[in-house]
Each structure stands twice: as C-alpha cells, then as structure tokens.
Design an enzyme around this catalytic site. Structure first.
Site, PDB file in Angstrom:
ATOM      1  N   ASP A 131      20.901  29.868  -2.968  1.00  0.00           N
ATOM      2  CA  ASP A 131      22.150  29.366  -2.376  1.00  0.00           C
ATOM      3  C   ASP A 131      22.784  30.541  -1.625  1.00  0.00           C
ATOM      4  O   ASP A 131      22.332  31.696  -1.742  1.00  0.00           O
ATOM      5  CB  ASP A 131      23.072  28.835  -3.495  1.00  0.00           C
ATOM      6  CG  ASP A 131      24.360  28.208  -2.962  1.00  0.00           C
ATOM      7  OD1 ASP A 131      24.413  27.877  -1.759  1.00  0.00           O
ATOM      8  OD2 ASP A 131      25.330  28.061  -3.741  1.00  0.00           O
ATOM      9  N   CYS A 160      20.645  24.037  -1.732  1.00  0.00           N
ATOM     10  CA  CYS A 160      21.610  22.935  -1.655  1.00  0.00           C
ATOM     11  C   CYS A 160      22.079  22.702  -0.218  1.00  0.00           C
ATOM     12  O   CYS A 160      22.556  21.626   0.103  1.00  0.00           O
ATOM     13  CB  CYS A 160      22.785  23.214  -2.570  1.00  0.00           C
ATOM     14  SG  CYS A 160      23.639  24.755  -2.184  1.00  0.00           S
ATOM     15  N   ARG A 204      20.960  13.322  -2.176  1.00  0.00           N
ATOM     16  CA  ARG A 204      22.391  13.296  -2.512  1.00  0.00           C
ATOM     17  C   ARG A 204      22.906  11.852  -2.442  1.00  0.00           C
ATOM     18  O   ARG A 204      23.676  11.408  -3.282  1.00  0.00           O
ATOM     19  CB  ARG A 204      23.204  14.172  -1.536  1.00  0.00           C
ATOM     20  CG  ARG A 204      22.862  15.652  -1.555  1.00  0.00           C
ATOM     21  CD  ARG A 204      23.257  16.312  -2.854  1.00  0.00           C
ATOM     22  NE  ARG A 204      24.652  16.105  -3.199  1.00  0.00           N
ATOM     23  CZ  ARG A 204      25.678  16.846  -2.751  1.00  0.00           C
ATOM     24  NH1 ARG A 204      25.468  17.850  -1.924  1.00  0.00           N
ATOM     25  NH2 ARG A 204      26.923  16.596  -3.132  1.00  0.00           N
ATOM     26  N   GLN A 258      25.349  17.783  -6.845  1.00  0.00           N
ATOM     27  CA  GLN A 258      24.233  18.464  -6.191  1.00  0.00           C
ATOM     28  C   GLN A 258      23.036  18.533  -7.141  1.00  0.00           C
ATOM     29  O   GLN A 258      21.900  18.264  -6.763  1.00  0.00           O
ATOM     30  CB  GLN A 258      24.671  19.890  -5.799  1.00  0.00           C
ATOM     31  CG  GLN A 258      23.569  20.724  -5.196  1.00  0.00           C
ATOM     32  CD  GLN A 258      23.144  20.226  -3.835  1.00  0.00           C
ATOM     33  OE1 GLN A 258      23.980  20.020  -2.964  1.00  0.00           O
ATOM     34  NE2 GLN A 258      21.857  19.997  -3.629  1.00  0.00           N
ATOM     35  N   HIS A 281      28.935  22.280  -9.505  1.00  0.00           N
ATOM     36  CA  HIS A 281      28.634  21.327  -8.424  1.00  0.00           C
ATOM     37  C   HIS A 281      27.657  20.290  -9.009  1.00  0.00           C
ATOM     38  O   HIS A 281      26.485  20.249  -8.648  1.00  0.00           O
ATOM     39  CB  HIS A 281      28.014  22.069  -7.241  1.00  0.00           C
ATOM     40  CG  HIS A 281      27.970  21.285  -5.967  1.00  0.00           C
ATOM     41  ND1 HIS A 281      28.511  20.023  -5.843  1.00  0.00           N
ATOM     42  CD2 HIS A 281      27.430  21.586  -4.749  1.00  0.00           C
ATOM     43  CE1 HIS A 281      28.318  19.589  -4.600  1.00  0.00           C
ATOM     44  NE2 HIS A 281      27.662  20.515  -3.921  1.00  0.00           N
ATOM     45  N   ARG A 320      36.862  17.665  -4.149  1.00  0.00           N
ATOM     46  CA  ARG A 320      36.290  19.000  -3.901  1.00  0.00           C
ATOM     47  C   ARG A 320      37.456  19.977  -3.899  1.00  0.00           C
ATOM     48  O   ARG A 320      38.347  19.885  -3.045  1.00  0.00           O
ATOM     49  CB  ARG A 320      35.533  19.042  -2.571  1.00  0.00           C
ATOM     50  CG  ARG A 320      35.087  20.442  -2.212  1.00  0.00           C
ATOM     51  CD  ARG A 320      34.065  20.499  -1.097  1.00  0.00           C
ATOM     52  NE  ARG A 320      32.746  20.122  -1.572  1.00  0.00           N
ATOM     53  CZ  ARG A 320      31.611  20.364  -0.922  1.00  0.00           C
ATOM     54  NH1 ARG A 320      31.647  20.957   0.256  1.00  0.00           N
ATOM     55  NH2 ARG A 320      30.454  19.999  -1.424  1.00  0.00           N
TER      56      ARG A 320
HETATM   57  N1   CP Z   1      25.323  20.919  -0.548  1.00  0.00           N
HETATM   58  C1   CP Z   1      26.584  20.542  -0.254  1.00  0.00           C
HETATM   59  O1   CP Z   1      27.397  20.223  -1.125  1.00  0.00           O
HETATM   60  O2   CP Z   1      26.841  20.535   1.085  1.00  0.00           O
HETATM   61  P1   CP Z   1      28.236  20.239   1.798  1.00  0.00           P
HETATM   62  O3   CP Z   1      29.125  21.425   1.560  1.00  0.00           O
HETATM   63  O4   CP Z   1      27.878  20.058   3.235  1.00  0.00           O
HETATM   64  O5   CP Z   1      28.821  19.013   1.187  1.00  0.00           O
HETATM   65  N1  NVA Z   2      27.970  27.786  -3.475  1.00  0.00           N
HETATM   66  C1  NVA Z   2      28.310  27.124  -2.240  1.00  0.00           C
HETATM   67  C2  NVA Z   2      27.771  25.735  -2.229  1.00  0.00           C
HETATM   68  C3  NVA Z   2      28.027  24.945  -0.995  1.00  0.00           C
HETATM   69  C4  NVA Z   2      27.530  23.552  -1.073  1.00  0.00           C
HETATM   70  C5  NVA Z   2      29.816  27.133  -2.067  1.00  0.00           C
HETATM   71  O1  NVA Z   2      30.538  26.921  -3.054  1.00  0.00           O
HETATM   72  O2  NVA Z   2      30.278  27.360  -0.953  1.00  0.00           O
END
Ligand code: CP
Ligand code: NVA
Length: 306
Positions: free
Chosen positions: A224, A264, A292, A132, A129, A102
């Site tokens: 989102d 998400c 997930r 997701q 992502h 990440r």
């Molecule tokens: N939806 C998602 O990726 O959540 P987290 O940031 O908690 O992993």
């Molecule tokens: N768009 C959001 C998604 C979190 C899972 C972010 O990048 O923070």
C-alpha cells in the site's frame, strides 16, 4: 439490534460466509440477473477524504441492489459548520437505512456508530479499512482456493489497510507476514488481537523488518502507499524510511512463482511498487478493485438482513 462494520473483527464469525456471498453475487451480475432486494432502501455516504473505488463501488452496489445512495461531503453538510457527528448520526438514522463513513479519526467513526440507530460501515479511517479486506480475501479465495496453508506478505506501512489485512488473515487462517521499517509497525493492541485470533485458527502473524524474509515463498505479495491520507506532513521522512521497502522484480523473485500481487489502490507507481510488478501477469489489482463492488453488496445485505 443493529450491526455495524467498524473493524473486520465485527464480522469475524460471518466473514467466510460474506466472501462466498460476494462470489455468488458476482456470478449473478455476470449472468445479467436482476437482483433488487433493497428496493426503497437508502444509504447515506459521508466522505471526509477523497475516494474513487469505495465511493463508486458503494453507489453502484446500492443501485444494482435496487436501493439508493446519497454521497455527502462534510463541506456541504452542517457537519462542516460545527453540527456534531452525534446529532448528524441521529438525524440521518431517521431518513436512511444504513450509513457509510470515511473518516480521518477512528474516534469519530465510533461516535457516529454509537449514535446511529442504523448500521454503520467503516469506509476507511486511520485504524482500519475493513471493506477493502473483505474484497481482498474474496480475490484470494477466487485465485488460490482455500486460505489455510497460504502465506501473505505485506511490505510497507503498518497502516489501516495492514491492520485490517492482518486481522482478516488471522480470521481466515492464512499466515500473515509484514515487513516494515522500524517505527512503522502496526499498533501493539491490533497485533495482539490478531495473534489471539491466529492462535484459534492455527495461523501465524509475523512482524519483520526484512522484506526478503516476508516475501520468501509467499503466495500473496501485498503493498500500500507509503503516505496515507492524513499523513502528508510526514511525507519527506516516510519517503526516506520506506526506500528499501519497494515491491520490485528483485524482491518478488523470492515469492512462489505463481504468487499474486495485490494493492488496494491508488498505487504510487515507482514508489511502493514498480510498473513491472503491478503490470505483470501475477498482478490481480484490477480484479481486486472490481471485487469491492461484489464484496460490498454482500456486506450491505448481511448488515441489513432482518
Ligand atoms: N482502495 C480504496 O479504498 O480506494 P479509494 O480511496 O479510491 O476508495
Ligand atoms: N492507506 C491508504 C489507503 C487508501 C485506500 C490511505 O489511508 O490513504
């Protein structure tokens, strides 16, 4: 040749198969069947940003498949003291079978993937992502059956989740509408790619600034956060820009009566979505979060397939 999952397009040809495998693995889990094909396999998980769902679902997925996952925060690694991502990739590849990352920057994701000799999975960056969206499509498949003929309306920021969802919808042949404020559209190159794929699958990618147009007769309404991780400095401007893009009871009246609401998560209740919508009978956000786990098991198995 190792296979990575950096963009959802990387698994374009096997996406539907992965979704079906996710559903099968969910069944196994429900029946209490022990399925440990990844005994002695290890996964490194580098998280530059916070996570609840992605971290826990990947760790649990690896445990349930008989393998082992290591959570690595750059704060505690030499990466945080200046070791390069390339060297980190080369070293980790000597120990583990797969790497989850990440990242703040997509370039770092590409650099890790380029230098790792084991598969790399994008666990979110500033562009996509993909994991997701595999879980989201699995959820839509479970709730709505076939993708063809469905309309998904995404209301909000043209961000990482929107990008992968747009590409994923095009791949499975579902119409994708995004309603976002001016200046917050998804990037042109990703829209172009999604439209090329949609042409092949006979679906549509529509960008509008009108939430009602997007949500009209939609089967799926998705939103989102307005401020993604890394966008905090723009918070004030974003709060203003997105004010009329809230998914609330008034807006969802335009969707089909049996529409499903998706997010998400984490949700910022009272901003991009109201309690009434996210807690309504149409909301599937917790099934989506559960998926997930199952979808990622399918992804890991697919990437580690000999
Ligand atoms: N939806 C998602 O990726 O959540 P987290 O940031 O908690 O992993
Ligand atoms: N768009 C959001 C998604 C979190 C899972 C972010 O990048 O923070």
């Amino acid at each position: 040749m190792k296979k990575d999952l950096i963009s959802i397009v990387d698994i374009k040809d096997e996406l539907k198969e992965i979704i079906e495998l996710g559903i099968e693995l969910k069944m196994k889990q429900r029946m209490g069947e022990i399925f440990e094909p990844l005994k002695n396999k290890s996964m490194a998980m580098i998280f530059e940003k916070p996570s609840t769902r992605t971290r826990v679902s990947f760790e649990v997925a690896m445990t349930q498949l008989g393998g082992h996952a290591l959570y690595l925060s750059p704060r505690d690694m030499q990466l945080g003291r200046g070791e390069t991502i390339a060297d980190t990739a080369k070293v980790l590849s000597r120990y583990v079978d797969i790497i989850i990352y990440r990242a703040y920057k997509h370039e770092m994701m590409l650099e890790l993937a380029k230098n790792a000799t084991v598969p790399v999975i994008n666990a979110l960056d500033d562009v996509e992502h993909p994991c997701q969206i595999v879980a989201d499509l699995m959820t839509i498949r479970e709730k709505k059956g076939e993708f063809q003929g469905l309309k998904l309306a995404y209301v909000g920021d043209g961000n990482n989740v929107a990008n992968s969802l747009m590409l994923g919808s095009a791949i499975v042949g579902m119409d994708f509408y995004i309603a976002c404020p001016k200046g917050y559209e998804p990037p042109d190159d990703i829209v172009g790619m999604a439209r090329r794929i949609a042409n092949e699958t006979g679906s549509k990618v529509v960008i509008t600034h009108d939430p009602v147009e997007a949500v009209k007769d939609a089967d799926v309404v998705y939103t989102d956060v307005w401020v993604s991780m890394g966008d905090e400095a723009e918070k004030e401007a974003r709060m203003k820009a997105f004010q009329s893009y809230q998914v609330n009871e008034e807006l969802v009246k335009h969707a089909k009566p049996d529409y499903i609401f998706m997010h998400c998560l984490p949700a910022h209740r009272g901003y991009e979505v109201t309690d009434e919508v996210i807690d309504s009978r149409n909301s599937v956000v917790f099934d989506e979060a559960e998926n997930r786990l199952h979808a990622q098991k399918a992804i890991i198995l697919r990437l580690l397939k000999p």
